[in-house]
Design a protein around this motif. Structure first.
Motif, PDB file in Angstrom:
ATOM      1  N   THR A 153      17.756  18.521  34.399  1.00 28.39           N
ATOM      2  CA  THR A 153      18.068  18.946  35.763  1.00 28.39           C
ATOM      3  C   THR A 153      17.683  20.392  36.065  1.00 28.39           C
ATOM      4  O   THR A 153      18.047  20.921  37.107  1.00 28.39           O
ATOM      5  CB  THR A 153      19.581  18.757  36.035  1.00 28.39           C
ATOM      6  OG1 THR A 153      20.320  19.488  35.042  1.00 28.39           O
ATOM      7  CG2 THR A 153      19.985  17.301  35.994  1.00 28.39           C
ATOM      8  N   PRO A 167      18.782  20.704  26.360  1.00 23.86           N
ATOM      9  CA  PRO A 167      20.214  20.661  26.658  1.00 23.86           C
ATOM     10  C   PRO A 167      20.966  19.848  25.605  1.00 23.86           C
ATOM     11  O   PRO A 167      20.349  19.112  24.834  1.00 23.86           O
ATOM     12  CB  PRO A 167      20.268  19.929  28.010  1.00 23.86           C
ATOM     13  CG  PRO A 167      19.046  19.082  28.034  1.00 23.86           C
ATOM     14  CD  PRO A 167      18.001  19.777  27.202  1.00 23.86           C
ATOM     15  N   ALA A 191      27.259  16.080  22.833  1.00 26.39           N
ATOM     16  CA  ALA A 191      27.341  16.875  21.591  1.00 26.39           C
ATOM     17  C   ALA A 191      26.192  16.555  20.641  1.00 26.39           C
ATOM     18  O   ALA A 191      26.354  16.555  19.426  1.00 26.39           O
ATOM     19  CB  ALA A 191      28.688  16.671  20.896  1.00 26.39           C
ATOM     20  N   VAL A 209      31.301  22.508  26.216  1.00 27.54           N
ATOM     21  CA  VAL A 209      31.466  22.936  24.833  1.00 27.54           C
ATOM     22  C   VAL A 209      30.284  22.398  24.026  1.00 27.54           C
ATOM     23  O   VAL A 209      30.021  21.198  24.022  1.00 27.54           O
ATOM     24  CB  VAL A 209      32.846  22.525  24.247  1.00 27.54           C
ATOM     25  CG1 VAL A 209      33.045  21.037  24.223  1.00 27.54           C
ATOM     26  CG2 VAL A 209      33.048  23.053  22.844  1.00 27.54           C
ATOM     27  N   HIS A 233      26.060  19.800  34.055  1.00 28.39           N
ATOM     28  CA  HIS A 233      25.486  18.657  34.759  1.00 28.39           C
ATOM     29  C   HIS A 233      25.780  17.343  34.062  1.00 28.39           C
ATOM     30  O   HIS A 233      25.073  16.354  34.237  1.00 28.39           O
ATOM     31  CB  HIS A 233      23.973  18.861  34.940  1.00 28.39           C
ATOM     32  CG  HIS A 233      23.650  19.962  35.896  1.00 28.39           C
ATOM     33  ND1 HIS A 233      22.401  20.516  36.020  1.00 28.39           N
ATOM     34  CD2 HIS A 233      24.431  20.627  36.795  1.00 28.39           C
ATOM     35  CE1 HIS A 233      22.431  21.482  36.938  1.00 28.39           C
ATOM     36  NE2 HIS A 233      23.645  21.561  37.413  1.00 28.39           N
ATOM     37  N   ALA A 234      26.831  17.329  33.256  1.00 26.93           N
ATOM     38  CA  ALA A 234      27.248  16.062  32.652  1.00 26.93           C
ATOM     39  C   ALA A 234      27.781  15.175  33.764  1.00 26.93           C
ATOM     40  O   ALA A 234      28.419  15.669  34.691  1.00 26.93           O
ATOM     41  CB  ALA A 234      28.343  16.307  31.628  1.00 26.93           C
ATOM     42  N   ILE A 244      33.206  13.946  19.844  1.00 22.60           N
ATOM     43  CA  ILE A 244      32.465  13.673  21.101  1.00 22.60           C
ATOM     44  C   ILE A 244      31.264  12.770  20.806  1.00 22.60           C
ATOM     45  O   ILE A 244      31.001  11.812  21.525  1.00 22.60           O
ATOM     46  CB  ILE A 244      31.996  14.979  21.784  1.00 22.60           C
ATOM     47  CG1 ILE A 244      33.182  15.863  22.150  1.00 22.60           C
ATOM     48  CG2 ILE A 244      31.180  14.682  23.041  1.00 22.60           C
ATOM     49  CD1 ILE A 244      32.804  17.227  22.727  1.00 22.60           C
ATOM     50  N   CYS A 271      19.772  11.678  31.733  1.00 24.09           N
ATOM     51  CA  CYS A 271      19.550  13.119  31.937  1.00 24.09           C
ATOM     52  C   CYS A 271      19.890  13.569  33.349  1.00 24.09           C
ATOM     53  O   CYS A 271      19.956  14.762  33.621  1.00 24.09           O
ATOM     54  CB  CYS A 271      18.103  13.468  31.626  1.00 24.09           C
ATOM     55  SG  CYS A 271      16.943  12.885  32.876  1.00 24.09           S
TER      56      CYS A 271
HETATM   57  C1  LIG Z   1      24.394  12.955  29.824  1.00 25.92           C
HETATM   58  C2  LIG Z   1      24.863  14.354  29.659  1.00 25.92           C
HETATM   59  C3  LIG Z   1      25.693  14.694  28.587  1.00 25.92           C
HETATM   60  C4  LIG Z   1      26.134  16.004  28.419  1.00 25.92           C
HETATM   61  N1  LIG Z   1      26.907  16.315  27.339  1.00 25.92           N
HETATM   62  C5  LIG Z   1      27.314  17.590  27.161  1.00 25.92           C
HETATM   63  C6  LIG Z   1      28.113  17.953  26.007  1.00 25.92           C
HETATM   64  O1  LIG Z   1      28.402  17.146  25.134  1.00 25.92           O
HETATM   65  N2  LIG Z   1      28.537  19.241  25.907  1.00 25.92           N
HETATM   66  C7  LIG Z   1      28.225  20.177  26.845  1.00 25.92           C
HETATM   67  O2  LIG Z   1      28.653  21.317  26.700  1.00 25.92           O
HETATM   68  N3  LIG Z   1      27.471  19.882  27.929  1.00 25.92           N
HETATM   69  C8  LIG Z   1      26.998  18.612  28.102  1.00 25.92           C
HETATM   70  N4  LIG Z   1      26.229  18.306  29.182  1.00 25.92           N
HETATM   71  C9  LIG Z   1      25.842  19.385  30.127  1.00 25.92           C
HETATM   72  C10 LIG Z   1      24.409  19.846  29.864  1.00 25.92           C
HETATM   73  O3  LIG Z   1      24.196  20.103  28.485  1.00 25.92           O
HETATM   74  C11 LIG Z   1      24.091  21.104  30.656  1.00 25.92           C
HETATM   75  O4  LIG Z   1      24.382  20.950  32.018  1.00 25.92           O
HETATM   76  C12 LIG Z   1      22.630  21.484  30.433  1.00 25.92           C
HETATM   77  O5  LIG Z   1      22.443  22.848  30.722  1.00 25.92           O
HETATM   78  C13 LIG Z   1      21.685  20.640  31.252  1.00 25.92           C
HETATM   79  O6  LIG Z   1      20.382  21.136  31.054  1.00 25.92           O
HETATM   80  P1  LIG Z   1      19.133  20.646  31.908  1.00 25.92           P
HETATM   81  O7  LIG Z   1      19.425  20.984  33.328  1.00 25.92           O
HETATM   82  O8  LIG Z   1      18.010  21.433  31.345  1.00 25.92           O
HETATM   83  O9  LIG Z   1      18.990  19.185  31.692  1.00 25.92           O
HETATM   84  C14 LIG Z   1      25.755  17.008  29.356  1.00 25.92           C
HETATM   85  C15 LIG Z   1      24.937  16.669  30.444  1.00 25.92           C
HETATM   86  C16 LIG Z   1      24.501  15.362  30.595  1.00 25.92           C
HETATM   87  C17 LIG Z   1      23.604  15.019  31.760  1.00 25.92           C
END
Ligand SMILES: Cc1cc2nc3c(=O)[nH]c(=O)nc-3n(C[C@H](O)[C@H](O)[C@H](O)COP(=O)(O)O)c2cc1C
Ligand code: SF4
Ligand code: SF4
Length: 256
Positions: free
Chosen positions: A11, A63, A67, A103, A133-134, A186, A239
């Motif tokens: 994202t 990203p 985890a 985390v 962005h999870a 996780i 993603c």
């Molecule tokens: C499917 C999914 C799972 C994620 N799982 C985690 C996680 O386990 N721990 C965390 O800190 N962030 C998690 N995130 C948040 C992303 O790691 C974070 O928003 C990241 O900077 C997204 O990077 P991008 O925009 O380059 O894709 C998750 C995001 C998504 C979409």
């Protein structure tokens, strides 16, 4: 330094970090070649060995998903290594940048395990907090906030620290702490959920304008338009890029 950098960004957070890293490297007169791993063609892959042999540093930025290292990045590293002969890469300097939202339970040890299996060892590992962005249980169209000034400031500090450590060939290994134990949990809970997330992906056909931006943007080519409907494939990485790109918010997800 001659730096070869591979990154994946769903994202845009990691893309932003990658751009800042390139700026800092260029300002300090280093040469950097960057590839978004989802845009590398087979022909380019063939020429990677030369680039990798020439580079002093090889970096990977991605990203954290559940985890863990995203599957697309794990697969890329495997195929990257299988194209290379071990000898020129064995003693390469490797750095990793993770972006995370709440985390980073993935951490150095989990990432390193994977890299060690591919004859790399990590010299620098940094993690950078970005907007989260999870996806939540029910997507309620969270806004993809632009990165906050405070986060940008901290990120740039970390990037500068990384580059200085690279210049001195000094080890920097961030993010070691008890939260890594939470990461094990996780990964156990989320791994299967993430793999099955594609089953819950939906497109509201009444809202969708058939612009196909999601289809073109998907890094794993997991959205197929066939028989006047969309299909999501199991290669989906969860993603959220499609969701982020859709101009009319037609994409959603239901619990599967
Ligand atoms: C499917 C999914 C799972 C994620 N799982 C985690 C996680 O386990 N721990 C965390 O800190 N962030 C998690 N995130 C948040 C992303 O790691 C974070 O928003 C990241 O900077 C997204 O990077 P991008 O925009 O380059 O894709 C998750 C995001 C998504 C979409
Ligand atoms: S379908 Fe959407 S969430 Fe899945 S990999 Fe493609 S862009 Fe990402
Ligand atoms: S991006 Fe949105 S509007 Fe465009 S085809 Fe995909 S779901 Fe439909």
């Amino acid at each position: 330094m001659d730096v070869l950098l591979f990154y994946f960004s769903g994202t845009g957070n990691t893309k932003w970090v990658q751009e800042k890293l390139v700026e800092v490297l260029n300002e300090r007169n280093h040469h950097v070649t960057v590839f978004a791993i989802d845009c590398i063609s087979d022909i380019q892959m063939g020429s990677m060995c030369d680039l990798a042999t020439k580079a002093n540093y090889i970096g990977f930025a991605f990203p954290i998903f559940g985890a863990n290292t995203p599957r697309i990045m794990r697969q890329f590293i495997q195929s990257f290594c299988s194209c290379m002969s071990e000898e020129p890469l064995k003693n390469k300097n490797i750095f990793i940048i993770n972006t995370f939202g709440y985390v980073n339970g993935c951490g150095l040890f989990n990432t390193n395990k994977f890299f060690k299996a591919s004859f790399f060892s990590i010299n620098q590992y940094i993690n950078i907090r970005m907007p989260n962005h999870a996806y939540s249980k029910k997507w309620v169209y969270p806004k993809f906030n632009s990165i906050k000034e405070k986060q940008k400031h901290k990120a740039i500090q970390k990037i500068n620290r990384l580059v200085k450590a690279m210049e001195k060939n000094k080890r920097v290994l961030d993010g070691i702490g008890p939260h890594l134990l939470v990461g094990i949990l996780i990964r156990l809970i989320l791994q299967e959920k993430l793999e099955k997330a594609y089953l819950g992906m939906t497109i509201d056909h009444d809202v969708c304008t058939r612009c196909m931006q999601c289809v073109y943007a998907c890094p794993t080519k997991s959205i197929i338009w066939e028989d006047e409907t969309f299909h999501f494939l199991s290669s989906c990485e969860s993603c959220m890029r499609c969701y982020y790109y859709c101009p009319v918010h037609a994409i959603g997800r239901i619990e599967s």
